[in-house]
Each structure stands twice: as C-alpha cells, then as structure tokens.
Design a protein around this motif. Structure first.
Motif, PDB file in Angstrom:
ATOM      1  N   ALA A  82       5.377   4.396   6.183  1.00  0.00           N
ATOM      2  CA  ALA A  82       4.064   3.792   5.946  1.00  0.00           C
ATOM      3  C   ALA A  82       3.953   3.370   4.493  1.00  0.00           C
ATOM      4  CB  ALA A  82       2.952   4.788   6.286  1.00  0.00           C
ATOM      5  N   PRO A  83       3.140   2.346   4.209  1.00  0.00           N
ATOM      6  CA  PRO A  83       2.916   1.948   2.816  1.00  0.00           C
ATOM      7  C   PRO A  83       2.336   3.101   2.008  1.00  0.00           C
ATOM      8  CG  PRO A  83       2.047   0.315   4.344  1.00  0.00           C
ATOM      9  CD  PRO A  83       2.382   1.520   5.164  1.00  0.00           C
ATOM     10  N   GLN A  84       2.569   3.053   0.700  1.00  0.00           N
ATOM     11  CA  GLN A  84       2.159   4.153  -0.169  1.00  0.00           C
ATOM     12  C   GLN A  84       0.674   4.453  -0.061  1.00  0.00           C
ATOM     13  OE1 GLN A  84       0.290   3.862  -3.224  1.00  0.00           O
ATOM     14  NE2 GLN A  84       0.595   5.963  -3.967  1.00  0.00           N
ATOM     15  N   LEU A  85      -0.164   3.413   0.051  1.00  0.00           N
ATOM     16  CA  LEU A  85      -1.606   3.634   0.120  1.00  0.00           C
ATOM     17  C   LEU A  85      -1.988   4.383   1.387  1.00  0.00           C
ATOM     18  CD1 LEU A  85      -4.449   3.247  -0.954  1.00  0.00           C
ATOM     19  CD2 LEU A  85      -4.501   0.976   0.117  1.00  0.00           C
ATOM     20  N   LEU A 114      -2.916  -6.430  -5.633  1.00  0.00           N
ATOM     21  CA  LEU A 114      -1.560  -5.993  -5.330  1.00  0.00           C
ATOM     22  C   LEU A 114      -0.628  -7.201  -5.314  1.00  0.00           C
ATOM     23  CD1 LEU A 114      -2.135  -3.359  -2.500  1.00  0.00           C
ATOM     24  CD2 LEU A 114      -1.989  -3.002  -4.967  1.00  0.00           C
ATOM     25  N   GLN A 115       0.576  -6.994  -5.731  1.00  0.00           N
ATOM     26  CA  GLN A 115       1.526  -8.095  -5.826  1.00  0.00           C
ATOM     27  C   GLN A 115       2.160  -8.399  -4.471  1.00  0.00           C
ATOM     28  OE1 GLN A 115       5.375  -5.529  -7.416  1.00  0.00           O
ATOM     29  NE2 GLN A 115       3.812  -6.161  -8.887  1.00  0.00           N
ATOM     30  N   GLY A 116       2.803  -9.539  -4.393  1.00  0.00           N
ATOM     31  CA  GLY A 116       3.537  -9.907  -3.181  1.00  0.00           C
ATOM     32  C   GLY A 116       2.661 -10.546  -2.123  1.00  0.00           C
ATOM     33  N   GLN A 117       3.004 -10.271  -0.850  1.00  0.00           N
ATOM     34  CA  GLN A 117       2.337 -10.913   0.272  1.00  0.00           C
ATOM     35  C   GLN A 117       0.855 -10.564   0.359  1.00  0.00           C
ATOM     36  OE1 GLN A 117       4.272 -10.768   4.108  1.00  0.00           O
ATOM     37  NE2 GLN A 117       6.300 -10.642   3.178  1.00  0.00           N
ATOM     38  N   ILE A 154       4.060   2.107  10.263  1.00  0.00           N
ATOM     39  CA  ILE A 154       2.668   1.661  10.302  1.00  0.00           C
ATOM     40  C   ILE A 154       2.432   0.754   9.106  1.00  0.00           C
ATOM     41  CG2 ILE A 154       0.257   2.377  10.447  1.00  0.00           C
ATOM     42  CD1 ILE A 154       1.298   5.192  11.139  1.00  0.00           C
ATOM     43  N   GLY A 155       1.765  -0.364   9.338  1.00  0.00           N
ATOM     44  CA  GLY A 155       1.490  -1.252   8.228  1.00  0.00           C
ATOM     45  C   GLY A 155       0.766  -2.505   8.671  1.00  0.00           C
ATOM     46  N   PRO A 156       0.421  -3.373   7.728  1.00  0.00           N
ATOM     47  CA  PRO A 156      -0.277  -4.623   8.059  1.00  0.00           C
ATOM     48  C   PRO A 156       0.660  -5.592   8.770  1.00  0.00           C
ATOM     49  CG  PRO A 156       0.288  -4.579   5.739  1.00  0.00           C
ATOM     50  CD  PRO A 156       0.633  -3.228   6.273  1.00  0.00           C
ATOM     51  N   GLU A 157       0.054  -6.607   9.356  1.00  0.00           N
ATOM     52  CA  GLU A 157       0.818  -7.591  10.117  1.00  0.00           C
ATOM     53  C   GLU A 157       1.859  -8.267   9.230  1.00  0.00           C
ATOM     54  OE1 GLU A 157      -0.044 -11.477  12.988  1.00  0.00           O
ATOM     55  OE2 GLU A 157      -1.645 -10.577  11.785  1.00  0.00           O
ATOM     56  N   ARG A 158       3.042  -8.446   9.806  1.00  0.00           N
ATOM     57  CA  ARG A 158       4.126  -9.132   9.128  1.00  0.00           C
ATOM     58  C   ARG A 158       4.733 -10.165  10.060  1.00  0.00           C
ATOM     59  NH1 ARG A 158       1.983  -8.073   5.291  1.00  0.00           N
ATOM     60  NH2 ARG A 158       2.649  -6.870   3.476  1.00  0.00           N
ATOM     61  N   GLU A 159       5.660 -10.954   9.542  1.00  0.00           N
ATOM     62  CA  GLU A 159       6.311 -11.971  10.367  1.00  0.00           C
ATOM     63  C   GLU A 159       6.942 -11.313  11.593  1.00  0.00           C
ATOM     64  OE1 GLU A 159       6.176 -15.230   9.975  1.00  0.00           O
ATOM     65  OE2 GLU A 159       4.881 -14.899   8.230  1.00  0.00           O
ATOM     66  N   PRO A 160       6.802 -11.927  12.782  1.00  0.00           N
ATOM     67  CA  PRO A 160       7.340 -11.313  13.998  1.00  0.00           C
ATOM     68  C   PRO A 160       8.846 -11.133  13.929  1.00  0.00           C
ATOM     69  CG  PRO A 160       6.683 -13.598  14.402  1.00  0.00           C
ATOM     70  CD  PRO A 160       6.172 -13.240  13.041  1.00  0.00           C
ATOM     71  N   VAL A 187       7.635   8.942   5.274  1.00  0.00           N
ATOM     72  CA  VAL A 187       8.363   8.133   4.293  1.00  0.00           C
ATOM     73  C   VAL A 187       7.393   7.121   3.698  1.00  0.00           C
ATOM     74  CG1 VAL A 187      10.286   6.552   3.924  1.00  0.00           C
ATOM     75  CG2 VAL A 187      10.496   8.398   5.608  1.00  0.00           C
ATOM     76  N   ASP A 188       6.990   7.333   2.452  1.00  0.00           N
ATOM     77  CA  ASP A 188       6.092   6.381   1.796  1.00  0.00           C
ATOM     78  C   ASP A 188       6.931   5.334   1.084  1.00  0.00           C
ATOM     79  OD1 ASP A 188       7.067   8.246   0.016  1.00  0.00           O
ATOM     80  OD2 ASP A 188       5.259   8.333  -1.201  1.00  0.00           O
ATOM     81  N   CYS A 189       6.601   4.092   1.318  1.00  0.00           N
ATOM     82  CA  CYS A 189       7.458   3.011   0.818  1.00  0.00           C
ATOM     83  C   CYS A 189       6.626   1.751   0.597  1.00  0.00           C
ATOM     84  CB  CYS A 189       8.587   2.729   1.812  1.00  0.00           C
ATOM     85  SG  CYS A 189       8.034   2.330   3.491  1.00  0.00           S
ATOM     86  N   LEU A 190       7.264   0.713   0.106  1.00  0.00           N
ATOM     87  CA  LEU A 190       6.601  -0.569  -0.041  1.00  0.00           C
ATOM     88  C   LEU A 190       6.322  -1.163   1.335  1.00  0.00           C
ATOM     89  CD1 LEU A 190       8.743  -2.115  -2.922  1.00  0.00           C
ATOM     90  CD2 LEU A 190       6.444  -1.144  -3.110  1.00  0.00           C
ATOM     91  N   VAL A 191       5.253  -1.945   1.423  1.00  0.00           N
ATOM     92  CA  VAL A 191       4.882  -2.562   2.697  1.00  0.00           C
ATOM     93  C   VAL A 191       6.049  -3.352   3.273  1.00  0.00           C
ATOM     94  CG1 VAL A 191       3.365  -4.247   3.785  1.00  0.00           C
ATOM     95  CG2 VAL A 191       2.444  -2.671   2.086  1.00  0.00           C
ATOM     96  N   GLU A 192       6.754  -4.083   2.419  1.00  0.00           N
ATOM     97  CA  GLU A 192       7.817  -4.967   2.880  1.00  0.00           C
ATOM     98  C   GLU A 192       8.999  -4.229   3.499  1.00  0.00           C
ATOM     99  OE1 GLU A 192       5.137  -7.125   0.448  1.00  0.00           O
ATOM    100  OE2 GLU A 192       6.203  -5.247   0.031  1.00  0.00           O
TER     101      GLU A 192
END
Length: 308
Positions: A99-102, A196-199, A147-153, A127-132
């Motif tokens: 899951a993302p750190q937040l 937040l940086q990135g996407q 678990i995380g926000p929507e990303r490219e399929p 495992v806390d990690c970057l969203v990407e």
C-alpha cells in the motif's frame, strides 16, 4: 502398488498396540475389517508383516523394518493435514499487503488491529511503498494483494473498487481558507500549494482544467510523501490537499481539513490482485474484512463532510 492410507493406518495401529482387538477399537472398525486391511496390505506388498498364532501376535522381520518408516510417514502426513486445517479455520496464516505510504500509516493499521482482534493467529505483513510500485509488487508475487488509487490497466492484474473519496483542503488553524463558508478550488490555488509529485499532481491538474476553464494547479513544491507536505503546511509554508481516509494523520499535525467544491474532484481506490492466482484463506479473509470495514466507516470516504 496400490497401497492405501487405511491399510497403512491399520498396520501401524496393530504394531503399536500388539493386539487386533485394541487396534480395531482405536480405528473404530471391526476386527474382521482390520484383519481384511492387513491381508490386503500384505498381498499388495507381497510380504508377511504380522506373524499370527493362537497365543500371540508379533511383527515379522519385514514388518519390524517397515513399521518405523510407515509410522513416520503417517505422522508427517497428519501434521500436514493439521496445518491445512489450521489454515482453513484461520487459526494461522500469513497475509502480505502492499500500500502507498499514506494509506499504510493511516487506514490500514486501523483495519489490521480490528482484524487481529477476530483472528489473532493471522500474521499480516504491510509493505509501505510508493504508489507507482504497488502493482509491480502484486505482479511479482511479493504480496498477496495491493491497495492504491486507480492506475493504467494491466492485463495481468485485477482491480476491484474499494472506496471513492473527494479531495479536501488542508490548512493550519486560523488560515484565511477557514473563514470561508465553502472552499472552492479557485480559493485554494490563490495560496501556495504543496502537492505530491508524480501522477498525483499530473492527474489532478488535468481533472481541474477539464472541469473549470482557466483553473490551473501550480504547486510551489512537490514532495514524495504526504507526511512531508503536512509538516510544511504545519510550518506555515502553504496549504495542501488529501483524501478523507488520511484524517487521522491530519489531526496528528493539528491541521484543519475541509471539503473542496467547484469542482468536486474525487479519487477511487482499488484492491489489486494477480489474475488466475488464488488467494490463501487468510488473505481472502482479510480482503473481505477490509471491504466490510470500509463499508461500515463513512468517515473513510468523506462524502458526508462534502455534503456539509
């Protein structure tokens, strides 16, 4: 050779007890059924395992040689079956989640604690990690699900919607935004925005431009983690945005969080699993509990606050 477990268990029972009567009782079968199993085993192996007489019963030389090995095989098998039963009954097991750190520092510890009260034998590795990198960890098999926000399929990853929440404005107590009855995005961008940086920022800027002509998001600073953004807001360096599930972290920094309108922009969060790869009983149980927990806590989505 078509040796069966019933035949092997019958042989071990007789060898342990030294009696057909006691062995039959321990297996809850009749003596004739036990005798039949022993005869079948001896016929299949082509060896006499038990020497019988009217006075005594004893293992043959072949029987004495086979007994320790067969006994160990059955003990190992029974131990394995006990482990399977433990896994099925959720008395033991391991769940690995990315899951993302937040999210890993706000929502998930609450869910893990609640689940642990019901299933104390299940161990959960977070495992806390970057969203990407969430989906890549699912794909590699490092975790059971992510678990995380929507990303490219991804053709190898299944995504199931967990919840959707609107963006909220976050600012220090006494800030000018707090004096407004309704906070619009146009009001927010008049102040230094820390994002937040990135996407995260890229997609948010696209959504805002599509909803309101001329509305531009131009952060004064882009950071990797929300905790950094909140620290900067707490120090009076600007304002930021986040989704309601992070409210506990916002309160920790003693900041205020209010709904944003005109437009209402939201993010959907998903549970990602690898296609054609079944989950363990523990992982399946935790995932189902996660959906139930989120459905029972309206504050996670924050739509009530948005309505107000």
């Amino acid at each position: 050779m078509n040796v069966t477990l019933r035949q092997l268990r019958a042989f071990v029972a007789v060898a342990r007890s030294g009696s057909f009567t006691l062995a039959a009782e321990s297996l809850f079968i009749t003596q004739s059924a036990l005798s039949g199993l022993i005869k079948e085993l001896e016929h299949t192996l082509g060896l006499r395992l038990i020497d019988r007489s009217t006075r005594r019963l004893a293992l043959s030389q072949a029987g004495r040689g086979l007994y320790p090995q067969v006994d160990k095989i059955l003990c190992d098998l029974d131990g394995l079956l006990d482990e399977v039963a433990e896994l099925k009954s959720l008395r033991t097991g391991l769940v690995r989640i990315a899951a993302p750190q937040l999210m890993a520092s706000t929502l998930l510890p609450e869910v893990m604690a609640a689940y642990g009260q019901q299933h104390p034998g299940i161990r959960i590795e977070l495992v806390d990690c970057l969203v990407e990198s969430v989906m890549s960890r699912v794909f590699s098999g490092e975790v059971d699900f992510g678990i995380g926000p929507e990303r490219e399929p991804n053709s190898d990853i299944s995504a199931k919607a967990l919840f959707e929440g609107p963006f909220m404005a976050v600012f220090p107590p006494g800030h000018a935004l707090g004096e407004l009855a309704d906070i619009r995005w146009a009001d927010l961008v008049r102040h230094p925005v820390i994002s937040l940086q990135g996407q995260f920022t890229e997609r948010l800027a696209i959504d805002l431009r599509a909803a309101v002509r001329g509305l531009t998001l131009a952060p004064v600073s882009e950071v990797a983690f929300m905790s950094t953004a909140l620290s900067m807001v707490s120090a009076g360096l600007g304002v930021t945005t986040c989704v309601p599930y992070a409210a506990s972290l916002v309160r920790l920094y003693r900041l205020e969080m209010r709904a944003l309108s005109e437009p209402v922009v939201s993010r959907c969060f998903f549970v990602f699993t690898r296609k054609e790869r079944s989950l363990s009983p523990a992982a399946q149980s935790f995932m189902e509990f996660l959906f139930q927990y989120v459905a029972g806590h309206a504050d996670i989505t924050g739509w009530n606050a948005q309505a107000k």
